[in-house]
Design a protein around this motif. Sequence first.
Motif, PDB file in Angstrom:
ATOM      1  N   VAL A 226      47.979  41.253  51.039  1.00  0.00           N
ATOM      2  CA  VAL A 226      48.500  40.271  50.513  1.00  0.00           C
ATOM      3  C   VAL A 226      49.975  39.588  50.706  1.00  0.00           C
ATOM      4  CG1 VAL A 226      49.910  40.805  47.782  1.00  0.00           C
ATOM      5  CG2 VAL A 226      47.740  42.361  48.708  1.00  0.00           C
ATOM      6  N   LEU A 227      51.025  40.158  51.446  1.00  0.00           N
ATOM      7  CA  LEU A 227      51.697  40.020  51.538  1.00  0.00           C
ATOM      8  C   LEU A 227      51.795  38.250  52.477  1.00  0.00           C
ATOM      9  CD1 LEU A 227      54.092  42.988  53.332  1.00  0.00           C
ATOM     10  CD2 LEU A 227      54.560  41.509  50.938  1.00  0.00           C
ATOM     11  N   GLN A 228      50.575  38.263  53.207  1.00  0.00           N
ATOM     12  CA  GLN A 228      50.202  37.239  54.011  1.00  0.00           C
ATOM     13  C   GLN A 228      49.857  36.143  53.111  1.00  0.00           C
ATOM     14  OE1 GLN A 228      50.720  37.309  57.433  1.00  0.00           O
ATOM     15  NE2 GLN A 228      50.202  34.679  57.222  1.00  0.00           N
ATOM     16  N   ILE A 229      49.766  36.374  52.019  1.00  0.00           N
ATOM     17  CA  ILE A 229      49.106  35.603  50.929  1.00  0.00           C
ATOM     18  C   ILE A 229      49.950  34.941  50.603  1.00  0.00           C
ATOM     19  CG2 ILE A 229      47.378  34.881  49.376  1.00  0.00           C
ATOM     20  CD1 ILE A 229      45.643  37.553  50.882  1.00  0.00           C
ATOM     21  N   VAL A 230      50.426  35.903  49.701  1.00  0.00           N
ATOM     22  CA  VAL A 230      51.505  35.821  49.058  1.00  0.00           C
ATOM     23  C   VAL A 230      52.817  34.909  49.798  1.00  0.00           C
ATOM     24  CG1 VAL A 230      53.938  36.371  47.605  1.00  0.00           C
ATOM     25  CG2 VAL A 230      51.927  37.637  47.593  1.00  0.00           C
ATOM     26  N   GLU A 231      53.272  35.255  51.042  1.00  0.00           N
ATOM     27  CA  GLU A 231      54.033  33.581  51.779  1.00  0.00           C
ATOM     28  C   GLU A 231      53.321  32.920  51.847  1.00  0.00           C
ATOM     29  OE1 GLU A 231      56.899  33.079  54.863  1.00  0.00           O
ATOM     30  OE2 GLU A 231      56.710  34.475  53.638  1.00  0.00           O
ATOM     31  N   GLU A 232      52.278  32.796  52.147  1.00  0.00           N
ATOM     32  CA  GLU A 232      51.280  31.515  52.129  1.00  0.00           C
ATOM     33  C   GLU A 232      51.131  30.948  51.321  1.00  0.00           C
ATOM     34  OE1 GLU A 232      47.172  31.701  54.207  1.00  0.00           O
ATOM     35  OE2 GLU A 232      48.619  33.122  56.002  1.00  0.00           O
ATOM     36  N   ARG A 233      51.032  30.907  49.768  1.00  0.00           N
ATOM     37  CA  ARG A 233      50.781  30.372  48.776  1.00  0.00           C
ATOM     38  C   ARG A 233      52.239  30.603  47.678  1.00  0.00           C
ATOM     39  NH1 ARG A 233      44.091  32.798  46.552  1.00  0.00           N
ATOM     40  NH2 ARG A 233      43.765  32.406  48.906  1.00  0.00           N
ATOM     41  N   GLY A 234      52.949  31.059  48.196  1.00  0.00           N
ATOM     42  CA  GLY A 234      54.218  31.138  47.115  1.00  0.00           C
ATOM     43  C   GLY A 234      53.670  31.799  46.459  1.00  0.00           C
ATOM     44  N   SER A 235      52.512  32.265  45.494  1.00  0.00           N
ATOM     45  CA  SER A 235      52.610  33.426  45.013  1.00  0.00           C
ATOM     46  C   SER A 235      50.855  33.788  44.446  1.00  0.00           C
ATOM     47  CB  SER A 235      52.896  32.889  43.211  1.00  0.00           C
ATOM     48  OG  SER A 235      52.616  31.582  42.918  1.00  0.00           O
ATOM     49  N   ILE A 236      50.741  34.548  43.395  1.00  0.00           N
ATOM     50  CA  ILE A 236      49.420  34.819  43.060  1.00  0.00           C
ATOM     51  C   ILE A 236      48.706  35.256  41.882  1.00  0.00           C
ATOM     52  CG2 ILE A 236      47.394  36.540  43.546  1.00  0.00           C
ATOM     53  CD1 ILE A 236      48.894  37.638  46.084  1.00  0.00           C
ATOM     54  N   ALA A 237      48.043  33.933  41.630  1.00  0.00           N
ATOM     55  CA  ALA A 237      48.293  33.714  40.444  1.00  0.00           C
ATOM     56  C   ALA A 237      47.349  35.147  39.487  1.00  0.00           C
ATOM     57  CB  ALA A 237      47.876  32.139  40.038  1.00  0.00           C
ATOM     58  N   ASN A 238      46.600  35.404  40.291  1.00  0.00           N
ATOM     59  CA  ASN A 238      45.691  35.979  39.071  1.00  0.00           C
ATOM     60  C   ASN A 238      44.613  37.370  40.756  1.00  0.00           C
ATOM     61  OD1 ASN A 238      43.318  37.580  37.521  1.00  0.00           O
ATOM     62  ND2 ASN A 238      42.940  36.133  36.323  1.00  0.00           N
ATOM     63  N   THR A 239      44.884  38.224  39.827  1.00  0.00           N
ATOM     64  CA  THR A 239      44.517  39.098  40.932  1.00  0.00           C
ATOM     65  C   THR A 239      42.840  39.597  41.012  1.00  0.00           C
ATOM     66  OG1 THR A 239      45.399  40.922  39.511  1.00  0.00           O
ATOM     67  CG2 THR A 239      46.558  40.531  41.341  1.00  0.00           C
ATOM     68  N   ARG A 240      42.142  39.363  39.535  1.00  0.00           N
ATOM     69  CA  ARG A 240      41.416  39.011  39.778  1.00  0.00           C
ATOM     70  C   ARG A 240      40.462  37.934  40.263  1.00  0.00           C
ATOM     71  NH1 ARG A 240      38.997  43.672  36.657  1.00  0.00           N
ATOM     72  NH2 ARG A 240      40.134  44.724  35.489  1.00  0.00           N
ATOM     73  N   ASP A 241      40.838  37.285  40.163  1.00  0.00           N
ATOM     74  CA  ASP A 241      40.815  35.777  41.023  1.00  0.00           C
ATOM     75  C   ASP A 241      40.459  36.364  42.430  1.00  0.00           C
ATOM     76  OD1 ASP A 241      40.517  34.511  38.632  1.00  0.00           O
ATOM     77  OD2 ASP A 241      41.880  33.478  38.477  1.00  0.00           O
ATOM     78  N   LEU A 242      41.656  36.315  42.533  1.00  0.00           N
ATOM     79  CA  LEU A 242      42.168  36.893  44.123  1.00  0.00           C
ATOM     80  C   LEU A 242      41.079  37.878  44.820  1.00  0.00           C
ATOM     81  CD1 LEU A 242      43.838  36.417  46.827  1.00  0.00           C
ATOM     82  CD2 LEU A 242      44.866  38.439  46.846  1.00  0.00           C
ATOM     83  N   ALA A 243      40.577  39.578  44.007  1.00  0.00           N
ATOM     84  CA  ALA A 243      39.629  39.915  44.726  1.00  0.00           C
ATOM     85  C   ALA A 243      38.738  39.714  44.533  1.00  0.00           C
ATOM     86  CB  ALA A 243      39.776  41.138  43.474  1.00  0.00           C
ATOM     87  N   GLN A 244      37.965  38.658  43.591  1.00  0.00           N
ATOM     88  CA  GLN A 244      36.700  37.624  43.399  1.00  0.00           C
ATOM     89  C   GLN A 244      36.644  37.184  45.006  1.00  0.00           C
ATOM     90  OE1 GLN A 244      35.585  35.799  39.764  1.00  0.00           O
ATOM     91  NE2 GLN A 244      33.570  35.702  40.711  1.00  0.00           N
ATOM     92  N   GLU A 245      37.701  36.542  45.309  1.00  0.00           N
ATOM     93  CA  GLU A 245      37.747  35.387  46.430  1.00  0.00           C
ATOM     94  C   GLU A 245      37.492  36.260  47.678  1.00  0.00           C
ATOM     95  OE1 GLU A 245      40.946  32.321  48.873  1.00  0.00           O
ATOM     96  OE2 GLU A 245      41.038  33.152  46.656  1.00  0.00           O
ATOM     97  N   LYS A 246      37.809  36.908  47.697  1.00  0.00           N
ATOM     98  CA  LYS A 246      38.454  37.868  48.650  1.00  0.00           C
ATOM     99  C   LYS A 246      37.266  38.836  48.585  1.00  0.00           C
ATOM    100  CE  LYS A 246      41.730  35.784  50.829  1.00  0.00           C
ATOM    101  NZ  LYS A 246      42.240  34.941  51.835  1.00  0.00           N
ATOM    102  N   GLY A 247      36.453  39.312  48.642  1.00  0.00           N
ATOM    103  CA  GLY A 247      35.518  40.130  48.151  1.00  0.00           C
ATOM    104  C   GLY A 247      35.591  41.349  47.641  1.00  0.00           C
ATOM    105  N   TRP A 248      37.376  41.806  47.401  1.00  0.00           N
ATOM    106  CA  TRP A 248      37.541  43.158  47.396  1.00  0.00           C
ATOM    107  C   TRP A 248      37.407  43.986  46.112  1.00  0.00           C
ATOM    108  CZ3 TRP A 248      43.106  40.926  48.397  1.00  0.00           C
ATOM    109  CH2 TRP A 248      42.976  40.860  50.357  1.00  0.00           C
ATOM    110  N   ASP A 249      37.624  44.768  45.913  1.00  0.00           N
ATOM    111  CA  ASP A 249      37.671  46.015  45.031  1.00  0.00           C
ATOM    112  C   ASP A 249      38.782  45.628  44.913  1.00  0.00           C
ATOM    113  OD1 ASP A 249      36.648  48.129  43.073  1.00  0.00           O
ATOM    114  OD2 ASP A 249      38.381  49.203  43.896  1.00  0.00           O
TER     115      ASP A 249
END
Length: 509
Positions: free
Chosen positions: A11-34
Amino acid sequence: FERKMATREAVLQIVEERGSIANTRDLAQEKGWDHEQLVGAMKSLQAREMIVVETHVLSAWLPSPDGETVLAEGSPEFRVFQSVAEPVSQKDLEAKFGADLVKIGMNNCMKNKWLRVDKATKLVTRSIEETPVDQIANQLRSLDSASDATIKLLKSRHLIIQQTRNAYSITKGEKFSLTLPELTTDITTEMIQKGTWNTVEFKPYNFQRGVEGKRPKAGALNALLRSRAMYRQIFLEMGFAEMPTNNYVESSFWNFDALFQPQQHPARDAHDTFFLSDPAETTTIPADYMERVKSMHENGGNGSIGWRYDWKEKEARKNLLRTHTTAVSSRMLYALAQEKEFTAKKYFSIDRVFRNETPDATHLAEFSQIEGLVADYNLTLGNLMGVIREFFQKLGIQKIKFKPAYNPYTEPSMEIFSWHEGHQRWLEIGNSGMFRPEMLSPMGLPEGVRVIAWGLSLERPTMIRYGISNIRTLVGHKIDLKQLENAPLCRVAKKNPEATSASSSSSSA
């Protein structure tokens, strides 16, 4: 733990690269996370002030239990079509799937022109050769992109339900870093001895609303019992002893006759009192005392002329559900009179009494009565008023006034009124008086002993305190158990009588 660590670092790495995370559900679906695992990692980082989290409430359509069945086995029309490889009767289809499913499936198959019914043989046959696409199942698989018309169709068939879910957006926090600091959760003896507690970073406590943990299942006191405990404590603080009140069934003698209440009194009518049919009469009345009560009713004594009627023992022996706790008081005073040497007593009781009332929003056929009495030599009306003022001051009620009244077994008698700031008027809160000599003399109490007493209901002040408008939701089968669990803790705001007196004096001056 290792998985959680990896998720937090990711999560910290993604925030560093993208600047922010807009929607945790979209991120979970993208990464295959619960998603719940992602939320756990997110809250851990939030507690360290490494990220800032904002909550978003999302509304989404999800398959209902029937919709889940369609996803697993196909829509009713698709299942019915696949079963018609050869001409088949509708009864055979119903035997296989059930009448309800076949009805829905056949209607949609006919509408889509997938099947037809032969008029001559009444058999169901296919109208098309190729197996059609199960559109309903496909629509359920792509609800995120479904049109309003599709949602309306699936909703009409009870295949979807609407649910609200939380999603979160994440941005960098004040202590953002790609390296996770080690936080200490507990202070140890070694830390205190070596002084290292001052250099380590402790994990902050989470006092946010909604994260208090699971509430343990426990019982909850009824508002009436809370009020009863409060009144009981006040009596005990004033030095009163509690009377035994477990005798719900009482005889007319102790309930009425011993109180010098005539046998023709309206309160003794079946319209006002519950009389028992079995056992209908009592056999345990002190014979000598009963004779003295009879004489007082018929002929009077000690300056009284009595009621001047033929007193009937049979009427006095009738059993009933007590109509007031004064029946208990009469027993206690009689027992006090039998002692070799009289000693002053202060008694109280809080318990159930029964009246033949029609239940409504403010009345029940049973209710609680609070009663206090003092027995001593040469008591006066002034003593009664003083004790009552002290009692109600402990309840936080300062403004008290009295009004003359009539009671069958007290003389003089007074109604008690209190000033209500909300209603801006005087409200009756109780009744009081001095027990008549015609009641006390037959008991055998020494000459000069007087008894002062007062009483009030328990339900009315409780309803006012807890904002309850219907007594049937306070007592009985209509009570809301959730309301009991969630009821606020009400207490009496006790004022300092001396301060109040000083304030009144200064304002008068």
